[in-house]
Design a protein around this motif. Structure first.
Motif, PDB file in Angstrom:
ATOM      1  N   VAL A 379      -5.093  10.940   6.318  1.00 41.91           N
ATOM      2  CA  VAL A 379      -4.427  11.218   7.574  1.00 41.91           C
ATOM      3  C   VAL A 379      -5.505  11.610   8.596  1.00 41.91           C
ATOM      4  O   VAL A 379      -5.564  10.898   9.788  1.00 41.91           O
ATOM      5  N   ASP A 380      -6.513  12.730   8.526  1.00 39.45           N
ATOM      6  CA  ASP A 380      -7.482  13.048   9.428  1.00 39.45           C
ATOM      7  C   ASP A 380      -8.327  11.996   9.790  1.00 39.45           C
ATOM      8  O   ASP A 380      -8.783  11.927  11.063  1.00 39.45           O
ATOM      9  N   ASN A 464       8.573   7.560  17.872  1.00 30.81           N
ATOM     10  CA  ASN A 464       8.158   7.115  16.826  1.00 30.81           C
ATOM     11  C   ASN A 464       6.964   7.969  15.929  1.00 30.81           C
ATOM     12  O   ASN A 464       5.949   7.600  15.661  1.00 30.81           O
ATOM     13  N   PRO A 465       7.440   9.135  15.332  1.00 32.12           N
ATOM     14  CA  PRO A 465       6.639   9.821  14.496  1.00 32.12           C
ATOM     15  C   PRO A 465       6.329   9.185  13.066  1.00 32.12           C
ATOM     16  O   PRO A 465       7.259   8.486  12.635  1.00 32.12           O
ATOM     17  N   ILE A 466       5.497   9.643  12.632  1.00 32.53           N
ATOM     18  CA  ILE A 466       4.906   9.398  11.221  1.00 32.53           C
ATOM     19  C   ILE A 466       5.294  10.618  10.408  1.00 32.53           C
ATOM     20  O   ILE A 466       4.522  11.783  10.656  1.00 32.53           O
ATOM     21  N   MET A 467       6.188  10.594   9.403  1.00 33.01           N
ATOM     22  CA  MET A 467       6.667  11.731   8.929  1.00 33.01           C
ATOM     23  C   MET A 467       6.042  11.712   7.472  1.00 33.01           C
ATOM     24  O   MET A 467       6.474  10.920   6.675  1.00 33.01           O
ATOM     25  N   ILE A 468       5.193  12.553   7.106  1.00 36.46           N
ATOM     26  CA  ILE A 468       4.587  12.627   5.735  1.00 36.46           C
ATOM     27  C   ILE A 468       5.298  13.682   4.735  1.00 36.46           C
ATOM     28  O   ILE A 468       5.133  14.904   5.105  1.00 36.46           O
ATOM     29  N   ALA A 523      -5.027   5.476   0.558  1.00 31.95           N
ATOM     30  CA  ALA A 523      -5.707   4.922   1.662  1.00 31.95           C
ATOM     31  C   ALA A 523      -5.089   3.649   2.300  1.00 31.95           C
ATOM     32  O   ALA A 523      -4.848   3.635   3.483  1.00 31.95           O
ATOM     33  N   ASP A 524      -4.549   2.888   1.526  1.00 30.16           N
ATOM     34  CA  ASP A 524      -3.809   1.684   2.063  1.00 30.16           C
ATOM     35  C   ASP A 524      -2.388   2.080   2.545  1.00 30.16           C
ATOM     36  O   ASP A 524      -2.094   1.561   3.633  1.00 30.16           O
TER      37      ASP A 524
END
Length: 561
Positions: A379-380, A464-468, A523-524
């Motif tokens: 993510v970084d 539109n957040p990315i929730m991990i 990664a993908d």
């Protein structure tokens, strides 16, 4: 000309530069909601849970120079929001809560959902203001904002009976109070400069009050950087304020968060002066009251905080300065740097070297799921320079603080006191306040099903957040504490969780859903998640439970007891 109390309240909020309020609708304040809808000058963000709404308002209060505002209904509505009030109180976050109340004629009868808020909220707010007469309404709003934002910031509640909104009043709008910022006395500033000049191994902690100053004045960061460079000082952001100093700056002296790794805290304890510049000082930052030791520090302590009641409350400082940390910094910057400041270069370099070693993108593979370090490090690579990162509470957050080196243009939001459920609401608030910027929310499987449903609010308002989601099928932090405290006892029956397919769960809200089961997929999947720009994203990561945190691994077997 007379007008309704509801209209006067709306105008008062407008006068205080409120442009959005968060709520779960309730009949006890429907008169105010109706007036706000009619005026259409303040956006009403309708949320799914009062706790989520209050966390959004708390985050909003950190993102701009104004307390956030949440509206909740009486009784159960306020009770649902209490977790965010607790967090705002401990985190020193300005927050104004408008609470509906029963009609005045019913006071004391235990009417439907009636509560004595002055009693109920006495330990989680700075002040509870009950508006029982129409002329008090605007004054109450002005006082609430002033108290919430002054001294040690925190939550202030305004209680509004259901029958007051339609009453008429001739009262005028009470305008905002001027911002009051205290500067240090000349003799205190001089003593601070002398103490820093004489120190060979000083340590400067920067915290929440300086972060609030930075929201108010964009020059804070550049002045802090120059101060560190000219005076040759190590700067250490404190717990959940990592963006206060660039992690790659050579004067970054390490992150003073919860449970600092032994190599770093061991070196920090060689300091001969500790300056808390805008850091409140808590058990978390002080490593459970051991550095500095409470109540008598083991080294000279300077405490700069904008509230005299806080300075000296727990620790006895050698020098206490009840002032704005930025005003204090400006006075120091007006003085010449010590001629021999370079004597501290080796000290600064040594701390930074340890910090850089800890920041290295290194981890061990795990057999019971993906080491969450692999996900955070990936993510970084995709984080924008102005990204907002939010984190819920849990051990998964240790990977965020270990592996992501935050910059001063980035924003980090979390419940500093560690309240679960804050991650997604704060991500929604960030998306509303910082549109068209990257928003990433890290959250565990426990917190995801507390207030993760606010992803519906995100979709409703175009955020539109990315929730991990780190799913290790347990309350991992409690499992770790159980193991540390009672190493011979089993603990999984007291911490285990059965979870849904979070990718499918996300899709049910209209989000894109992705799943990571193996490290080779990281990664993908992360690249695909960041490529989505037009809807929220949920990334379901099946994480290792053996890797209990970024710093601790269970080594007795390949399964937890």
């Amino acid at each position: 000309m007379p007008q309704s109390v509801a209209r006067l309240l709306a105008e008062s909020l407008e006068a205080h530069d409120v442009d959005q309020v968060f709520c779960v609708p309730g009949e006890s304040y429907i008169g105010l909601t109706s007036a706000l809808v009619e005026r259409n000058s303040i956006r009403i963000i309708v949320c799914r849970h009062e706790g989520g709404a209050a966390f959004m308002a708390a985050a909003d209060g950190r993102l701009r120079d104004r307390a956030g505002v949440v509206m909740v209904s009486r009784g159960p509505g306020l009770s649902n929001g209490m977790v965010a009030l607790h967090s705002a109180y401990h985190d020193a976050t300005p927050l104004v809560i408008l609470v509906g109340q029963v009609e005045r004629a019913d006071f004391g009868r235990l009417a439907l959902q009636e509560q004595n808020y002055s009693v109920m909220l006495s330990d989680v707010t700075k002040l509870v203001i009950e508006v029982n007469e129409p002329p008090m309404a605007s004054e109450a709003i002005a006082r609430a904002f002033h108290i919430a934002e002054s001294g040690t910031p925190g939550p202030v509640v305004v209680v509004l009976p259901e029958d007051i909104f339609d009453e008429q009043t001739d009262a005028q709008v009470d305008p905002p109070r001027p911002i009051v910022a205290a500067a240090p006395r000349a003799e205190d500033a001089g003593e601070l400069a002398r103490m820093i000049a004489d120190a060979e191994r000083p340590l400067v902690l920067v915290g929440g009050a300086l972060m609030a100053d930075a929201v108010r004045d964009a020059r804070v960061f550049s002045d802090l950087n120059r101060f560190a460079e000219e005076w040759v000082l190590p700067i250490c952001p404190t717990h959940r304020r990592p963006q206060l100093f660039d992690a790659r700056h050579p004067n970054f002296g390490g992150y003073m968060g919860i449970r600092v790794p032994p190599a770093l805290i061991g070196e920090m304890k060689n300091a001969d002066l500790l300056v808390a510049l805008g850091e409140r000082l808590t058990d978390t930052v002080s490593q459970s009251y051991t550095f500095p030791t409470a109540p008598l520090p083991q080294l000279p302590l300077v405490h700069v905080w904008p509230d005299a009641d806080e300075v000296g409350r727990v620790w006895r400082p050698d020098l206490g300065i009840p002032a704005s940390p930025y005003e204090t910094l400006k006075v120091l910057m007006s003085k010449s740097a010590p001629a021999d400041a370079r004597k501290r270069q080796e000290w600064v370099d040594g701390l930074h070297r340890i910090h850089r070693d800890l920041l290295a993108k290194e981890w061990h593979r795990t057999t019971d799921g993906v080491n969450f370090a692999a996900v955070v490090c990936e993510v970084d690579k995709h984080l924008a320079k102005d990204a907002t990162v939010t984190s819920d509470a849990g051990n998964f957050g240790s990977f965020v603080h270990r592996y992501i080196g935050f910059g001063q243009k980035q924003v980090f939001l979390a419940s500093v006191v560690g309240a679960m459920g804050s991650g997604m609401p704060m991500a929604v608030a960030a998306g509303l306040r910082r549109p068209n910027t990257q928003i990433v929310c890290f959250i565990g499987d426990g917190g995801a099903l507390m207030m993760g449903n606010e992803i519906a609010t995100a979709g409703q308002y175009g955020v539109n957040p990315i929730m991990i989601i780190s799913d290790n099928s347990m309350y991992g932090t409690i499992g770790m504490h159980s193991y540390v405290r009672y190493p011979e006892r089993s603990f999984m029956n007291g911490t285990r969780l059965t979870n849904p397919d979070f990718a499918d769960w996300g899709r049910s809200f209209g989000a894109d859903g992705f799943t990571i089961r193996e490290e080779a997929e990281v990664a993908d999947v992360i690249q695909a998640a960041f490529a989505v720009k037009n809807k929220p994203v949920v990334v379901h990561c099946h994480s290792s439970a053996i890797q209990m945190s970024a710093w601790r691994r269970y080594t007795r077997s390949e399964t937890l007891p």
